[in-house]
Design an enzyme around this catalytic site. Structure first.
Site, mmCIF file in Angstrom:
data_model
loop_
_atom_site.group_PDB
_atom_site.id
_atom_site.type_symbol
_atom_site.label_atom_id
_atom_site.label_comp_id
_atom_site.label_asym_id
_atom_site.label_seq_id
_atom_site.Cartn_x
_atom_site.Cartn_y
_atom_site.Cartn_z
ATOM 1 N N ARG A 1 0.844 -1.189 0.000
ATOM 2 C CA ARG A 1 0.000 0.000 0.000
ATOM 3 C C ARG A 1 0.881 1.241 0.000
ATOM 4 O O ARG A 1 1.850 1.328 0.744
ATOM 5 C CB ARG A 1 -0.890 -0.004 1.239
ATOM 6 N N ARG B 1 -1.453 7.411 9.478
ATOM 7 C CA ARG B 1 -1.554 6.810 8.154
ATOM 8 C C ARG B 1 -1.757 7.882 7.071
ATOM 9 O O ARG B 1 -1.621 9.079 7.315
ATOM 10 C CB ARG B 1 -2.722 5.815 8.140
ATOM 11 N N LYS C 1 -3.025 2.325 15.284
ATOM 12 C CA LYS C 1 -2.992 3.158 14.083
ATOM 13 C C LYS C 1 -3.729 4.475 14.333
ATOM 14 O O LYS C 1 -4.571 4.583 15.224
ATOM 15 C CB LYS C 1 -3.630 2.411 12.921
ATOM 16 N N LYS D 1 -5.496 7.964 12.142
ATOM 17 C CA LYS D 1 -5.958 8.389 10.818
ATOM 18 C C LYS D 1 -6.510 9.807 10.851
ATOM 19 O O LYS D 1 -7.202 10.189 11.799
ATOM 20 C CB LYS D 1 -7.030 7.425 10.304
ATOM 21 N N CYS E 1 -15.185 -3.304 0.487
ATOM 22 C CA CYS E 1 -13.771 -3.574 0.759
ATOM 23 C C CYS E 1 -13.292 -4.728 -0.120
ATOM 24 O O CYS E 1 -14.054 -5.318 -0.879
ATOM 25 C CB CYS E 1 -13.576 -3.903 2.234
ATOM 26 N N CYS F 1 -7.801 -10.843 1.360
ATOM 27 C CA CYS F 1 -7.761 -10.397 2.755
ATOM 28 C C CYS F 1 -7.807 -11.582 3.704
ATOM 29 O O CYS F 1 -8.718 -12.411 3.641
ATOM 30 C CB CYS F 1 -8.918 -9.441 3.042
ATOM 31 N N CYS G 1 -15.824 -8.293 6.782
ATOM 32 C CA CYS G 1 -15.675 -8.488 8.223
ATOM 33 C C CYS G 1 -16.015 -7.167 8.904
ATOM 34 O O CYS G 1 -16.214 -6.156 8.229
ATOM 35 C CB CYS G 1 -14.258 -8.958 8.571
ATOM 36 N N CYS H 1 -13.486 -1.444 6.826
ATOM 37 C CA CYS H 1 -12.616 -0.889 5.794
ATOM 38 C C CYS H 1 -13.361 -0.062 4.750
ATOM 39 O O CYS H 1 -12.777 0.811 4.134
ATOM 40 C CB CYS H 1 -11.832 -2.013 5.112
#
Length: 567
Positions: free
Chosen positions: A25, A94, A164, A166, A385, A391, A430, A434
């Site tokens: 990514r 991120r 993380k 964002k 996603c 994934c 899931c 995302c």
């Protein structure tokens, strides 16, 4: 690291290990790339990946199917394009998102410049990345995208962040970045001179949830106040530092900023930020949002440049027998002199096309079928996603299935005169979030293969969370619910009433007031299989035997796909 889950059973039966490959990514703040960078990313995907690119819900490129022997060459090729993958994953800040809509060119440029400043300011400083990926075999460094940096972390310290982090920036009236969904959300405020004055600052948004663990929940950001433009990057730093010092480092499922703020209280958190900043947030400025979807087709900005937003279903760039999308974009990149802007809804803006180049660009778009925006508003407003096959955390299909589900719903949409009526529908494999499903008016979140939890009542402007309506339902049940509900919406809605608001008004679902009430008053109680064991494991932070759907890495080391919740 990931593996091709379509081949798992077959390879296992043959006594072979899984078909391992890597996902890469990029970090591309604001989603803006040059035509040359597009060509280089296209080459990386073709020569070193699985010949497709994924445009993510955090406005960047993602490559799948990179085998181990091609991993380092791919990283170096990305770097030679003056791009990088540093800080695209991990417990750091991120990719910084920024609204790509270019209808006000100079104002957008002001906002985009701040996104770049924040991204650079919060970038990790270690040289380890360059030493691992960018040194040639003789020990010398190849071209580096940016200056060589210090070998210590002045902001992150030796242990980085608890989780993380964002940041996204929205430019009203468009909330196309889902500004409420991120650790920091910045809402641009225009001054009387038409230029950027500063930002309203939200903090504590986050999408990751774990099935059957009600101590985990999505959350929308809380308003801290207004910050002038010149102090914005410092305010972001101080918010991040309070999270660094006070976030939960014992339980990763409780480590995001949203939980830190809920544990502290918004006022206490704001005061801690102001204490280390030695400044105070000003009163928030008024603003309003009209939508959080993209505006498709041609637009002209205030400087006379033209911009075309094209529909890329779920962000997958590839060639098929009847749609040479990847080839077409490659050929356009060879002649285009403007930019490519990746949108947070996984679509693409061909930006800054002068009038004299319009005929050639339009001809090429038509040749490769890239000019087609004649889709139902339901499809144009959808997002999914990656999920299967790459994934490692996917429990159900998403990217490959949502288009099929929409096709089965479009009949009732057409019959009831709603082809042009936008309804935000999202799907994830899931509960990681995302594709930011918890903010959609209707969402389907994978529970098992072919089975989804259905959520209703999200805000069309991205401002309100939805709520569980049915648990573990399959396609037949989805269609039995959605078809009559869409028809009822067409017949009974008030003028201008959005689908999520309608579902609440007619009593289909109760509104979610804040993240902590997300699991309250659901239309159906989700089954709580092994609930005692799950809760005990959560308390002990020992969830190794359960699906870890908020972590970025599964037990096998498989990295989650990009986008809203976990990229």
């Amino acid at each position: 690291m990931q593996d091709d889950r379509d081949l798992r059973d077959e390879r296992k039966a043959q006594g072979l290990e899984p078909a391992y490959a890597f996902m890469i990514r990029c970090r591309l703040n604001g989603g803006v790339a040059t035509p040359d960078q597009w060509l280089r990313m296209d080459a990386v995907s073709t020569d070193l990946g699985n010949e497709t690119m994924k445009l993510t819900t955090r406005q960047t490129f993602q490559f799948h199917g990179v085998v181990k022997g091609k991993l380092r060459p791919a990283m170096q090729a990305i770097n030679k394009a003056m791009m990088t993958t540093i800080a695209a994953c991990g417990d750091v800040n991120r990719n910084v998102m920024c609204s790509p809509l270019p209808d006000q060119s100079q104002y957008h440029a002001d906002v985009y410049a701040v996104s770049c400043k924040i991204s650079d300011h919060l970038l990790p400083s270690t040289t380890a990345y360059h030493e691992i990926w960018l040194k040639d075999d003789d020990g010398t460094k190849t071209q580096v995208a940016g200056d060589a940096v210090q070998d210590y972390e002045p902001l992150y310290g030796p242990t980085y962040l608890p989780r993380k982090f964002k940041i996204s920036i929205a430019i009203p009236p468009h909330n196309d970045t889902d500004v409420y969904a991120h650790d920091i959300g910045l809402i641009a405020i225009k001054g009387s001179n038409g230029r950027l004055e500063g930002f309203n600052v939200l903090a504590g948004g986050g999408m990751g949830v774990t099935h059957n663990m009600k101590k985990t929940y999505p959350r929308t950001g809380s308003m801290l106040g207004f910050v002038p433009t010149e102090y914005t990057h410092i305010a972001c730093e101080k918010i991040m530092l309070v999270q660094r010092d006070h976030g939960d480092r014992k339980n990763r499922k409780h480590a995001r900023l949203k939980y830190t703020i809920d544990d502290m209280g918004v006022d206490v958190f704001r005061s801690k930020v102001e204490d280390i900043w030695d400044q105070k947030f000003q009163e928030a400025r008024p603003f309003h949002f009209d939508s959080n979807i993209d505006t498709f087709g041609w637009q002209k900005d205030e400087n006379g440049k033209n911009h075309f937003t094209m529909f890329i279903e779920n962000g997958r760039i590839e060639d098929t027998a009847d749609f040479p999308m990847k080839t077409g974009l490659r050929e356009i990149a060879k002649v285009h002199k403007g930019d490519f802007r990746l949108t947070p809804n996984q679509h693409l803006v061909l930006g800054a096309v002068p009038d004299e180049e319009m005929p050639q660009i339009k001809e090429m778009l038509a040749k490769y079928k890239l000019d087609n925006t004649n889709f139902s508003a339901l499809r144009l407003s959808s997002s999914a996603c990656v999920a299967f096959p790459t994934c490692g955390l996917a429990m159900a299909e998403s990217e490959r299935y949502l288009p099929e589900l929409i096709t089965k719903l479009e009949g009732v949409v057409e019959e009831n005169g709603m082809r042009q009526d936008s309804i935000v529908m999202r799907m994830t494999g899931c509960p990681n979030g995302c594709a930011r499903p918890w903010l959609a008016e209707v969402a389907f979140v994978g529970k098992a293969y072919g089975a989804y939890n259905m959520y209703l009542g999200g805000g069309y402007h991205g401002q309100r969370l939805n709520k569980l309506f049915r648990a573990s339902i399959k396609e037949e049940e989805i269609l039995e619910i959605m078809k009559p509900l869409l028809k009822r919406y067409a017949l009974e809605r008030n003028e201008g009433e959005r689908f999520g608001d309608f579902c609440i008004r007619i009593g289909m679902i109760k509104p979610t007031v804040d993240g902590k009430t997300f699991h309250d008053d659901t239309a159906e109680v989700e089954e709580d299989q092994d609930s005692e064991a799950v809760l005990e494991a959560l308390e002990a932070d020992d969830t190794s035997d359960f699906p870890t759907v908020e972590d970025d890495v599964a037990s096998s080391g498989a990295m989650l796909s990009d986008a809203g919740g976990s990229e």
